[in-house]
Design a protein around this motif. Structure first.
Motif, PDB file in Angstrom:
ATOM      1  N   UNK A 166     -20.294 -13.798  -4.758  1.00  0.00           N
ATOM      2  CA  UNK A 166     -20.520 -12.403  -4.370  1.00  0.00           C
ATOM      3  C   UNK A 166     -20.475 -11.442  -5.551  1.00  0.00           C
ATOM      4  N   UNK A 167     -19.749 -11.787  -6.603  1.00  0.00           N
ATOM      5  CA  UNK A 167     -19.548 -10.829  -7.690  1.00  0.00           C
ATOM      6  C   UNK A 167     -20.845 -10.337  -8.333  1.00  0.00           C
ATOM      7  N   UNK A 168     -21.832 -11.184  -8.612  1.00  0.00           N
ATOM      8  CA  UNK A 168     -23.064 -10.644  -9.216  1.00  0.00           C
ATOM      9  C   UNK A 168     -23.744  -9.597  -8.352  1.00  0.00           C
ATOM     10  N   UNK A 200      -7.536  11.647  -2.342  1.00  0.00           N
ATOM     11  CA  UNK A 200      -8.079  10.358  -2.763  1.00  0.00           C
ATOM     12  C   UNK A 200      -8.263   9.462  -1.541  1.00  0.00           C
ATOM     13  N   UNK A 201      -9.457   8.888  -1.442  1.00  0.00           N
ATOM     14  CA  UNK A 201      -9.801   7.964  -0.359  1.00  0.00           C
ATOM     15  C   UNK A 201     -10.032   6.603  -1.007  1.00  0.00           C
ATOM     16  N   UNK A 202      -9.217   5.621  -0.618  1.00  0.00           N
ATOM     17  CA  UNK A 202      -9.242   4.314  -1.282  1.00  0.00           C
ATOM     18  C   UNK A 202      -9.651   3.223  -0.302  1.00  0.00           C
ATOM     19  N   UNK A 203     -10.699   2.508  -0.642  1.00  0.00           N
ATOM     20  CA  UNK A 203     -11.059   1.285   0.075  1.00  0.00           C
ATOM     21  C   UNK A 203     -10.546   0.088  -0.722  1.00  0.00           C
ATOM     22  N   UNK A 204      -9.860  -0.824  -0.043  1.00  0.00           N
ATOM     23  CA  UNK A 204      -9.366  -2.051  -0.669  1.00  0.00           C
ATOM     24  C   UNK A 204     -10.207  -3.211  -0.149  1.00  0.00           C
ATOM     25  N   UNK A 205     -11.085  -3.717  -0.998  1.00  0.00           N
ATOM     26  CA  UNK A 205     -12.051  -4.738  -0.604  1.00  0.00           C
ATOM     27  C   UNK A 205     -11.814  -6.028  -1.375  1.00  0.00           C
ATOM     28  N   UNK A 206     -12.325  -7.122  -0.842  1.00  0.00           N
ATOM     29  CA  UNK A 206     -12.203  -8.433  -1.470  1.00  0.00           C
ATOM     30  C   UNK A 206     -13.598  -9.046  -1.573  1.00  0.00           C
ATOM     31  N   UNK A 207     -14.032  -9.417  -2.769  1.00  0.00           N
ATOM     32  CA  UNK A 207     -15.396  -9.945  -2.916  1.00  0.00           C
ATOM     33  C   UNK A 207     -15.718 -11.083  -1.961  1.00  0.00           C
TER      34      UNK A 207
END
Length: 297
Positions: free
Chosen positions: A45-47, A232-239
């Motif tokens: 997913x990283x690319x 501040x609005x923070x989304x914590x996502x995982x690839x």
């Protein structure tokens, strides 16, 4: 984008906990090859993630365990080459509350060693794996020279200084410690992807439709941009989670919504923390009683 009104924009911070294999091998203690392969998808997913961020000129923060840096050094270098920020995220995504002080120190030190070996840097931001702290962690963050953390949930869209020395008891009144010079950029389980999407047998049902999650994330954003300018609005996502096709399409829709809103800026956690600290000196901030710095009797 901003509306030109002069009002401080809402900061949108897109953050990725780039756990990869470490989530399954570390916190979940798995040796099951098929389960661990779920973390391998993060490298797939990283690319696509980096391509999208680059094309939309969005700076992001990647909270990365040392284990991931050593497993995929070329991807870490690609993240750095695009100018994104790194934050310390443990060694192998372990829960430090389950270890002793020596073990917790080793987690920090091995993470730093991996950053030095792969990238030649020493991050000053921290996010705890699993949002998990021990009673020692705040003190250790200060000792190791961190400037900010993004693990606590005592606020939604406002930074604050962390306290040290709180004491919780089921039989005694709560005792508040004192604020220390460590900026907290609050996280939220409601604004992270793993509980919504990941299926873990006997633990997480996951597999929710992206439309349901989009409604939650969009709703919090709409509230923040209207009623919490300068916050501040923070989304914590995982690839390995958000990077799946149907979820990534939802993420792209959300980013378009963010970008089309008035008075919004995309930036890293570190950039926000540095500016907030300069505008809210620790001594001055502590002198004003608040829910995060209660007056002592």
């Amino acid at each position: 984008m901003t509306d030109g009104s002069g009002e401080r924009p809402l900061s949108v911070c897109i953050t990725f906990d780039y756990d990869a294999l470490s989530l399954w091998a570390g916190m979940l203690g798995s040796t099951n090859p098929t389960q661990i392969s779920r973390g391998e998808f993060a490298a797939v997913a990283m690319p696509r993630i980096l391509t999208y961020l680059r094309s939309h000129r969005i700076p992001a923060t990647f909270a990365t365990p040392g284990h991931t840096l050593l497993a995929y050094p070329d991807i870490a270098k690609a993240i750095a080459a695009d100018g994104h920020e790194f934050a310390h995220h443990g060694w192998v995504h372990e829960l430090v509350s389950l270890t002793d002080e020596a073990g917790e120190r080793e987690v920090f030190e091995r993470g730093f060693e991996a950053f030095e070996k792969v990238l030649g840097i020493r991050p000053t931001g921290y996010r705890a794996p699993g949002f998990d702290f021990s009673p020692r962690t705040v003190s250790l963050l200060q000792e190791f020279g961190f400037s900010y953390d993004s693990s606590f949930m005592g606020d939604d869209f406002n930074a604050y200084y962390l306290r040290e020395g709180d004491q919780a008891s089921p039989t005694q009144p709560y005792r508040f410690g004192g604020p220390v010079d460590l900026v907290e950029l609050p996280a939220s389980w409601a604004l992270t992807d793993v509980p919504c999407f990941e299926f873990v047998w006997g633990a997480l049902p996951g597999l929710r439709p992206p439309s349901a999650v989009e409604e939650i994330w969009r709703g919090d954003f709409d509230f923040a941009v209207e009623r919490n300018p300068g916050g501040i609005y923070i989304l914590t996502l995982h690839p390995q989670t958000i990077g799946r096709g149907h979820r990534w399409l939802m993420f792209e829709r959300l980013v378009e919504h963010f970008a089309n809103s008035d008075n919004v800026v995309f930036e890293t956690l570190g950039a926000y923390a540095a500016r907030w600290r300069s505008e809210n000196p620790h001594d001055k901030w502590c002198a004003t009683p608040s829910v995060h710095a209660p007056a002592t009797s």
